[in-house]
Design an enzyme around this catalytic site. Sequence first.
Site, PDB file in Angstrom:
ATOM      1  N   ARG A  78     -39.209  21.677   2.319  1.00  0.00           N
ATOM      2  CA  ARG A  78     -40.039  20.690   3.004  1.00  0.00           C
ATOM      3  C   ARG A  78     -41.417  21.301   3.249  1.00  0.00           C
ATOM      4  NH1 ARG A  78     -40.644  19.435   9.114  1.00  0.00           N
ATOM      5  NH2 ARG A  78     -42.061  17.687   8.942  1.00  0.00           N
ATOM      6  N   HIS A 122     -48.902  16.350   8.579  1.00  0.00           N
ATOM      7  CA  HIS A 122     -48.427  17.338   9.553  1.00  0.00           C
ATOM      8  C   HIS A 122     -49.639  17.772  10.391  1.00  0.00           C
ATOM      9  CE1 HIS A 122     -44.877  20.200  10.319  1.00  0.00           C
ATOM     10  NE2 HIS A 122     -45.790  20.557  11.210  1.00  0.00           N
ATOM     11  N   GLU A 167     -43.546  14.692  13.602  1.00  0.00           N
ATOM     12  CA  GLU A 167     -43.588  14.713  15.067  1.00  0.00           C
ATOM     13  C   GLU A 167     -44.761  13.930  15.655  1.00  0.00           C
ATOM     14  OE1 GLU A 167     -43.368  18.752  16.509  1.00  0.00           O
ATOM     15  OE2 GLU A 167     -41.374  19.045  15.666  1.00  0.00           O
ATOM     16  N   ASN A 293     -36.340  16.934  14.186  1.00  0.00           N
ATOM     17  CA  ASN A 293     -36.768  18.296  14.501  1.00  0.00           C
ATOM     18  C   ASN A 293     -36.244  18.620  15.892  1.00  0.00           C
ATOM     19  OD1 ASN A 293     -38.263  17.957  12.169  1.00  0.00           O
ATOM     20  ND2 ASN A 293     -40.255  18.342  13.110  1.00  0.00           N
ATOM     21  N   TYR A 295     -35.803  21.673  18.942  1.00  0.00           N
ATOM     22  CA  TYR A 295     -36.036  23.011  19.491  1.00  0.00           C
ATOM     23  C   TYR A 295     -35.270  23.249  20.794  1.00  0.00           C
ATOM     24  CZ  TYR A 295     -39.188  23.761  15.672  1.00  0.00           C
ATOM     25  OH  TYR A 295     -39.678  23.902  14.400  1.00  0.00           O
ATOM     26  N   GLU A 355     -36.361  20.300  10.963  1.00  0.00           N
ATOM     27  CA  GLU A 355     -36.782  21.585  11.534  1.00  0.00           C
ATOM     28  C   GLU A 355     -35.785  22.024  12.604  1.00  0.00           C
ATOM     29  OE1 GLU A 355     -40.746  21.932  13.236  1.00  0.00           O
ATOM     30  OE2 GLU A 355     -41.609  20.750  11.606  1.00  0.00           O
TER      31      GLU A 355
END
Length: 451
Positions: A78, A122, A167, A293, A295, A355
């Site tokens: 990606r 991005h 995002e 994504n 985290y 991600e």
Amino acid sequence: MSDLPQFPPGFRFGVSTASYQIEGAVGEGGRGASIWDTFAHTAGKVRDGQNGDVACDHYHRWEGDLDLIAGLGAGAYRFSVAWSRVQPTGSGPANPEGLDFYERLVDGLLARNIDPLLTLFHWDLPQALQDLGGWANRDTPMRFGEYAELLGERLGDRVKLWITLNEPYIHFALGHVQGIHAPGLQMLSDQLPVVHHLLLGHGLAVSALHRTSSSPVTLANNYSPVWPKSDSEADQMAAAVYDMVQNHLFTAPILLGEYPPGYEFLTTADVDSIVLEGDLEVISQPIQAMGVNYYNPSLIAAPPEGDPLPFARLELEGYPKTAFDWPVVPDGLRELLVSLKERYGDRLPPVWITESGCSWPDLDDQFRIDYIAGDLAAVRAAIDAGVDVRGYCTWSLMDNFEWAEGYHQRFGLVHVDFDTQVRTPRRSYEWYRQVCTAAAPRPDLQQDPTG
Ligand code: PNW
């Protein structure tokens, strides 16, 4: 390795990067300036005044970098396209050198049996479009649709998964409200135009890509399970607002064709002057995948008195911390995947983890191995709970320009010496190679976009 969960046949393992974080060569190939060039060259914005002028010099070293991905046995890569390489001012005819660069990259991936997963945006908006108002201007989504069409026409037969926006929530919150990312705005009211135009840009790009390519289309959202600090009504209410903006503002319009309840506080204007007739139909066209994504979770409390925001983000204590001080909570990934499935049901298309990863500097990085293994176990648990997850791309292939942190955070499976550009695989690279090579053979995504 024996303790790693097994994944369904066809499940893909890959790695992620993004243009401004790795490419460098900001003045080459006819590339125009982006908002990250401007921001990083503004004093006080990035730690130690660092910038992406050189970054990983990937623009010149891309072949060696593709060999590193091939060396992992990864099935997918990606990456993102710098809009200002393709259209230096964000509009008008394509710059041939820009398209040629990404075509060589895509062909180089295919030659190595790696599926190209292409992100269109991005965060590096052409500066010329920011000068016209950026995402606050309703022309920007129109330009984004045209840019998507140029890429679809050139690469539509070879890209295996399209990701329109990376995002949008983080770009909105950090770039347009907190001002710690480009374009560095601190809008405390009337934020809805930026949100809506990002969504409209997504929708127009989906149309353009469906016209020019038969590959699946998605976006990559940053999701975070939201935990209220206490069961007080004020904390619960703040958490509900936070959950709405981070997790549903950029999902409900796409999957359900409507904004989530409570979004109206994002403007003092008449909503109908921003969300025009027909927009939600464009935004909610079917997408064939959902990029996630992940985290960490968000601990939320009521804001201090007089705070302009309707919630406060608190530090999550009691968990291991990455070198970036982010808490390590792998089960949060299972929690959020299950909650997306509960909320959106059959409207939720197959999921890709686009991600997940951590900042950890050591070459001998057991910490990163444990981190990725934890997230993979969470993905497996979500699959067992009925969530259809098709692939996992870890962030990141190699250390790179970590936005406002400059080169101080190292998210790579591969260490990069930013003085010499020498790449050194970490221990996690060797471990992830075993994960990738143990994966079952994969059918062609283009033949079978939705399963
Ligand atoms: C993502 N937060 O950014 C981006 O997609 C990557 O470009 C980036 O390098 C990676 O995660 C690591 O940061 C985020 O404050 C930036 O919650 C900030 C946050 C989350 C994600």
